[in-house]
Write a protein that holds these residues in place. Structure first.
Motif, PDB file in Angstrom:
ATOM      1  N   ILE A   1     -20.521 -28.593  13.911  1.00 35.79           N
ATOM      2  CA  ILE A   1     -20.173 -26.483  13.366  1.00 35.79           C
ATOM      3  C   ILE A   1     -20.745 -26.131  12.564  1.00 35.79           C
ATOM      4  CG2 ILE A   1     -18.088 -25.319  13.701  1.00 35.79           C
ATOM      5  CD1 ILE A   1     -16.868 -26.841  15.519  1.00 35.79           C
ATOM      6  N   ALA A   2     -21.204 -26.065  11.382  1.00 33.09           N
ATOM      7  CA  ALA A   2     -21.475 -26.075  10.621  1.00 33.09           C
ATOM      8  C   ALA A   2     -22.660 -25.402   9.920  1.00 33.09           C
ATOM      9  CB  ALA A   2     -21.341 -26.913   9.020  1.00 33.09           C
TER      10      ALA A   2
ATOM     11  N   HIS B   1     -16.274 -27.705  29.648  1.00 35.73           N
ATOM     12  CA  HIS B   1     -16.089 -27.272  28.514  1.00 35.73           C
ATOM     13  C   HIS B   1     -16.055 -26.040  28.318  1.00 35.73           C
ATOM     14  CE1 HIS B   1     -14.190 -31.234  27.730  1.00 35.73           C
ATOM     15  NE2 HIS B   1     -13.572 -30.330  26.253  1.00 35.73           N
ATOM     16  N   HIS B   2     -15.842 -24.928  28.075  1.00 40.24           N
ATOM     17  CA  HIS B   2     -16.447 -23.689  28.419  1.00 40.24           C
ATOM     18  C   HIS B   2     -15.928 -22.360  27.827  1.00 40.24           C
ATOM     19  CE1 HIS B   2     -16.745 -26.180  32.284  1.00 40.24           C
ATOM     20  NE2 HIS B   2     -17.797 -25.114  32.247  1.00 40.24           N
ATOM     21  N   ALA B   3     -16.029 -21.578  26.896  1.00 39.25           N
ATOM     22  CA  ALA B   3     -15.027 -20.459  26.448  1.00 39.25           C
ATOM     23  C   ALA B   3     -15.933 -19.296  26.266  1.00 39.25           C
ATOM     24  CB  ALA B   3     -14.982 -20.835  24.971  1.00 39.25           C
ATOM     25  N   VAL B   4     -15.110 -18.279  26.237  1.00 37.10           N
ATOM     26  CA  VAL B   4     -15.977 -16.396  25.921  1.00 37.10           C
ATOM     27  C   VAL B   4     -15.601 -15.814  25.107  1.00 37.10           C
ATOM     28  CG1 VAL B   4     -16.850 -14.561  26.821  1.00 37.10           C
ATOM     29  CG2 VAL B   4     -17.188 -16.143  28.033  1.00 37.10           C
ATOM     30  N   ILE B   5     -16.077 -15.639  23.447  1.00 36.14           N
ATOM     31  CA  ILE B   5     -15.422 -15.611  22.556  1.00 36.14           C
ATOM     32  C   ILE B   5     -15.971 -14.115  22.503  1.00 36.14           C
ATOM     33  CG2 ILE B   5     -14.338 -15.990  20.250  1.00 36.14           C
ATOM     34  CD1 ILE B   5     -12.602 -17.189  21.852  1.00 36.14           C
TER      35      ILE B   5
ATOM     36  N   HIS C   1     -23.785 -12.167  10.527  1.00 35.13           N
ATOM     37  CA  HIS C   1     -22.140 -12.804  10.051  1.00 35.13           C
ATOM     38  C   HIS C   1     -21.433 -13.609  11.199  1.00 35.13           C
ATOM     39  CE1 HIS C   1     -18.830 -14.400   7.815  1.00 35.13           C
ATOM     40  NE2 HIS C   1     -18.057 -13.890   8.167  1.00 35.13           N
ATOM     41  N   VAL C   2     -20.560 -12.332  11.822  1.00 35.42           N
ATOM     42  CA  VAL C   2     -19.714 -11.948  13.003  1.00 35.42           C
ATOM     43  C   VAL C   2     -20.286 -12.747  14.061  1.00 35.42           C
ATOM     44  CG1 VAL C   2     -18.103 -11.604  14.288  1.00 35.42           C
ATOM     45  CG2 VAL C   2     -18.584 -10.335  12.490  1.00 35.42           C
ATOM     46  N   ALA C   3     -21.221 -12.915  14.684  1.00 33.31           N
ATOM     47  CA  ALA C   3     -22.403 -14.294  15.363  1.00 33.31           C
ATOM     48  C   ALA C   3     -21.869 -15.591  14.946  1.00 33.31           C
ATOM     49  CB  ALA C   3     -23.900 -13.589  15.507  1.00 33.31           C
ATOM     50  N   GLY C   4     -22.026 -15.958  13.974  1.00 35.83           N
ATOM     51  CA  GLY C   4     -22.011 -17.524  13.757  1.00 35.83           C
ATOM     52  C   GLY C   4     -20.160 -17.432  13.374  1.00 35.83           C
ATOM     53  N   VAL C   5     -20.078 -16.819  13.146  1.00 36.91           N
ATOM     54  CA  VAL C   5     -17.262 -16.402  13.589  1.00 36.91           C
ATOM     55  C   VAL C   5     -17.566 -17.003  14.817  1.00 36.91           C
ATOM     56  CG1 VAL C   5     -15.683 -15.912  12.843  1.00 36.91           C
ATOM     57  CG2 VAL C   5     -17.812 -15.288  11.337  1.00 36.91           C
ATOM     58  N   VAL C   6     -18.067 -15.823  15.754  1.00 40.41           N
ATOM     59  CA  VAL C   6     -17.748 -15.905  17.015  1.00 40.41           C
ATOM     60  C   VAL C   6     -18.105 -17.532  17.659  1.00 40.41           C
ATOM     61  CG1 VAL C   6     -17.454 -13.568  17.671  1.00 40.41           C
ATOM     62  CG2 VAL C   6     -19.095 -14.328  17.805  1.00 40.41           C
ATOM     63  N   ALA C   7     -19.333 -18.131  17.158  1.00 40.98           N
ATOM     64  CA  ALA C   7     -20.196 -19.008  17.611  1.00 40.98           C
ATOM     65  C   ALA C   7     -19.229 -20.466  17.976  1.00 40.98           C
ATOM     66  CB  ALA C   7     -21.356 -19.401  17.511  1.00 40.98           C
ATOM     67  N   ALA C   8     -18.353 -20.291  16.452  1.00 41.98           N
ATOM     68  CA  ALA C   8     -17.644 -21.368  15.429  1.00 41.98           C
ATOM     69  C   ALA C   8     -16.665 -21.409  16.479  1.00 41.98           C
ATOM     70  CB  ALA C   8     -17.460 -21.251  14.472  1.00 41.98           C
TER      71      ALA C   8
ATOM     72  N   HIS D   1     -14.239 -24.821  18.989  1.00 45.28           N
ATOM     73  CA  HIS D   1     -13.001 -24.809  19.283  1.00 45.28           C
ATOM     74  C   HIS D   1     -11.847 -24.053  19.923  1.00 45.28           C
ATOM     75  CE1 HIS D   1     -12.812 -25.724  14.671  1.00 45.28           C
ATOM     76  NE2 HIS D   1     -13.735 -24.193  14.432  1.00 45.28           N
ATOM     77  N   ALA D   2     -12.472 -23.260  20.522  1.00 44.33           N
ATOM     78  CA  ALA D   2     -11.769 -22.534  21.942  1.00 44.33           C
ATOM     79  C   ALA D   2     -12.249 -23.480  23.037  1.00 44.33           C
ATOM     80  CB  ALA D   2     -11.937 -20.990  22.267  1.00 44.33           C
ATOM     81  N   ALA D   3     -13.134 -23.966  23.194  1.00 39.03           N
ATOM     82  CA  ALA D   3     -13.759 -24.800  24.400  1.00 39.03           C
ATOM     83  C   ALA D   3     -13.198 -25.945  24.173  1.00 39.03           C
ATOM     84  CB  ALA D   3     -14.875 -24.868  24.472  1.00 39.03           C
ATOM     85  N   LEU D   4     -13.149 -27.016  23.089  1.00 40.20           N
ATOM     86  CA  LEU D   4     -12.591 -27.902  23.026  1.00 40.20           C
ATOM     87  C   LEU D   4     -11.557 -27.905  22.658  1.00 40.20           C
ATOM     88  CD1 LEU D   4     -14.736 -29.237  19.982  1.00 40.20           C
ATOM     89  CD2 LEU D   4     -15.363 -29.862  22.000  1.00 40.20           C
TER      90      LEU D   4
END
Ligand SMILES: Cc1cc2nc3c(=O)[nH]c(=O)nc-3n(C[C@H](O)[C@H](O)[C@H](O)COP(=O)(O)OP(=O)(O)OC[C@H]3O[C@@H](n4cnc5c(N)ncnc54)[C@H](O)[C@@H]3O)c2cc1C
Ligand code: FES
Ligand code: FES
Lengths: 288, 162
Positions: free
Chosen positions: A241-242, A178-182, A267-274, A278-281
């Protein structure tokens, strides 16, 4: 803005290019797609005396598979990699990152390897290299060496490559499942303020390996081992994820600049990581 | 040695050119000054605005981020190459004219070249895809809505041609 004057060289072979780099060393710059070097020169942030244009070296324009790894040569342009079925199959994280690099007219000239050699801290492809344990293949007139991505990037715009070395190719590591770039940027196509390249391997609904490489948060792209550890052995559900997200905001210490404050970036680093999990899954296409 | 010119052969809008150029000059300046093709506009000259977009071997590229000598052996299409010899506009030009996709029109050549590449590869893009593909072209006047309308008009015009 016009470019400052320089002496132009158009080698036809790797050997010829390496001889030119050996001769001119610090006074020379390699020109690949020019999408970073030429703006640098236009803005007078750099004034190389010699330009070694590798655009006519046909042997550098190849994508192949070596020892089960996808190898991308120095003159493979972003657009070509983006459209390559081999890249999609063997390096799905690279494929996911490419549409984020600038705009189409930039990607039709810019090269994958040029993005990596340029080592902008906010660029996507160095993070892809870290997340996939890529290997950077370098050659000078006198030696060849291969460097792991983890040891290649030295700081914003700096790598351990010497001025007489050419990055001939980059070998990307084995894909996950599974992969994603956000990323979050001010305007579409801009460099990211913060972004993440995420590669997971999931077997029987359990995460067996995780790589999270962030860009725009430090002087180079960085992996956050604590965040990866928070995912491994879990089902990548809301609890995992949390705690992953908490690890990200705990560990990263981004700087603030004109585009975003340090606190906002963290803050946004945590948001994009979460979001990347989701995107990868949910990205079935990304499953290997 | 810096002032030396070097020979450059390229095809522009179907015509072969062999000229001598200084390596430091970018393609947009050579098109504008040496070939008198002033339809390719220069806004920022460092890759951000897209006004200088031309097609190099069919692909959209920034003419300000290319040394002219890098175009050796290439086929280039500029805004001057779009209309027929008798002046009949290219369907994308006609559509943008119809939708009034411009005010001062400084950005228009770049938008046209980007749109032509977009519609060649994706003849019926969604509005989102149009906005995504044209995100590398900036317009200081229109607020973009009329440009998106123009592209959608072009999709209709070109679709009904088939
Ligand atoms: C408007 C705009 C938006 C952009 N947005 C993004 C973005 O969002 N994300 C992003 O990552 N990039 C972005 N870029 C940069 C773009 O991706 C560049 O193409 C890329 O960073 C460099 O690749 P290049 O082939 O053009 O390299 P060049 O510009 O030719 O070279 C860049 C540097 O790398 C060195 N180099 C290149 N190839 C080699 C090699 N084989 N061996 C040794 N040294 C080498 C050069 O000497 C130079 O110092 C943007 C550029 C523009 C103009
Ligand atoms: S003039 Fe080339 S992108 Fe602005
Ligand atoms: S119409 Fe004036 S810049 Fe676009």
């Amino acid at each position: 803005m016009k470019f400052p004057p320089f002496t132009y060289h158009r080698p036809r072979s790797i050997e010829e290019a390496l001889d030119l780099l050996a001769e001119h060393g610090d006074d020379a710059k390699v020109l690949a797609g020019g999408q970073s070097l030429l703006p640098v020169m236009a803005l007078r942030l750099g004034r190389p005396e010699h330009i070694v244009d590798i655009g006519s070296i046909v042997e550098l324009a190849t994508i192949d598979v070596d020892d089960d790894r996808l190898r991308v040569g120095a003159m493979v342009r972003h657009a070509e990699a983006e459209g390559s079925p081999r890249v999609a199959e063997r390096a799905p994280l690279l494929r996911a990152a490419l549409p984020h690099v600038g705009h189409r007219a930039i990607r039709s000239r810019g090269t994958v390897v040029g993005s990596i050699a340029h080592a902008d801290a906010a660029a996507e492809l160095p993070a892809v290299c870290l997340a996939t344990n890529a290997e950077i293949e370098l050659r000078s007139a006198t030696q060849s060496r291969t460097i792991n991505a983890a040891d290649f990037f030295d700081g914003h715009f700096t790598t351990v490559a010497h001025s007489d070395e050419l990055v001939t190719s980059v070998r990307f590591g084995t894909p996950g499942t599974h992969h994603a770039v956000i990323e979050q940027s001010r305007r579409h196509g801009d460099y990211a303020m913060v972004g993440v390249a995420c590669q997971l391997t999931i077997a029987d609904a359990i995460v067996t390996s995780a790589a999270l490489a962030f860009f725009g948060v430090s002087s180079t792209a960085v992996r956050v081992a604590e965040a990866e550890a928070a995912l491994i052995g879990t089902d990548a559900g809301p609890e995992a994820i949390a705690s992953m997200r908490a690890a990200v905001t705990d560990v990263l210490e981004p700087d603030g600049d004109i585009h975003a404050t340090a606190a906002y970036r963290r803050h946004v680093a945590g948001v994009v990581a979460a979001r990347s999990i989701h995107a990868a899954l949910h990205n079935e296409e990304a499953a290997a | 040695m810096n002032d030396l010119t070097i020979p450059l052969t390229m095809q522009v809008n179907g015509t072969d050119h062999s000229i001598d150029v200084e390596p430091r000059r970018h393609l947009a300046d050579v098109l504008r000054e040496d070939l008198a093709l002033t339809g390719t506009h220069l806004g920022c000259e460092h890759g951000v605005c897209g006004a200088c977009t031309v097609l190099i071997d069919g692909e959209p590229a920034r003419a300000c981020l290319m040394l002219a000598v890098q175009a050796e052996g290439s086929e280039i299409v500029t805004i001057e190459g779009l209309a027929d010899a008798d002046g009949t506009m290219h369907p994308v030009q006609a559509a943008m004219h119809q939708a009034m996709s411009f005010q001062c029109a400084f950005c228009t050549p770049g938008f046209l070249m980007s749109t032509i590449a977009l519609l060649r590869d994706n003849p019926s893009p969604t509005t989102e895809e149009i906005r995504e593909e044209l995100s590398g072209n900036l317009c200081r006047c229109t607020g973009y809505q009329s440009i998106v309308d123009g592209v959608e008009t072009a999709v209709e015009l070109m679709g009904s041609d088939r």
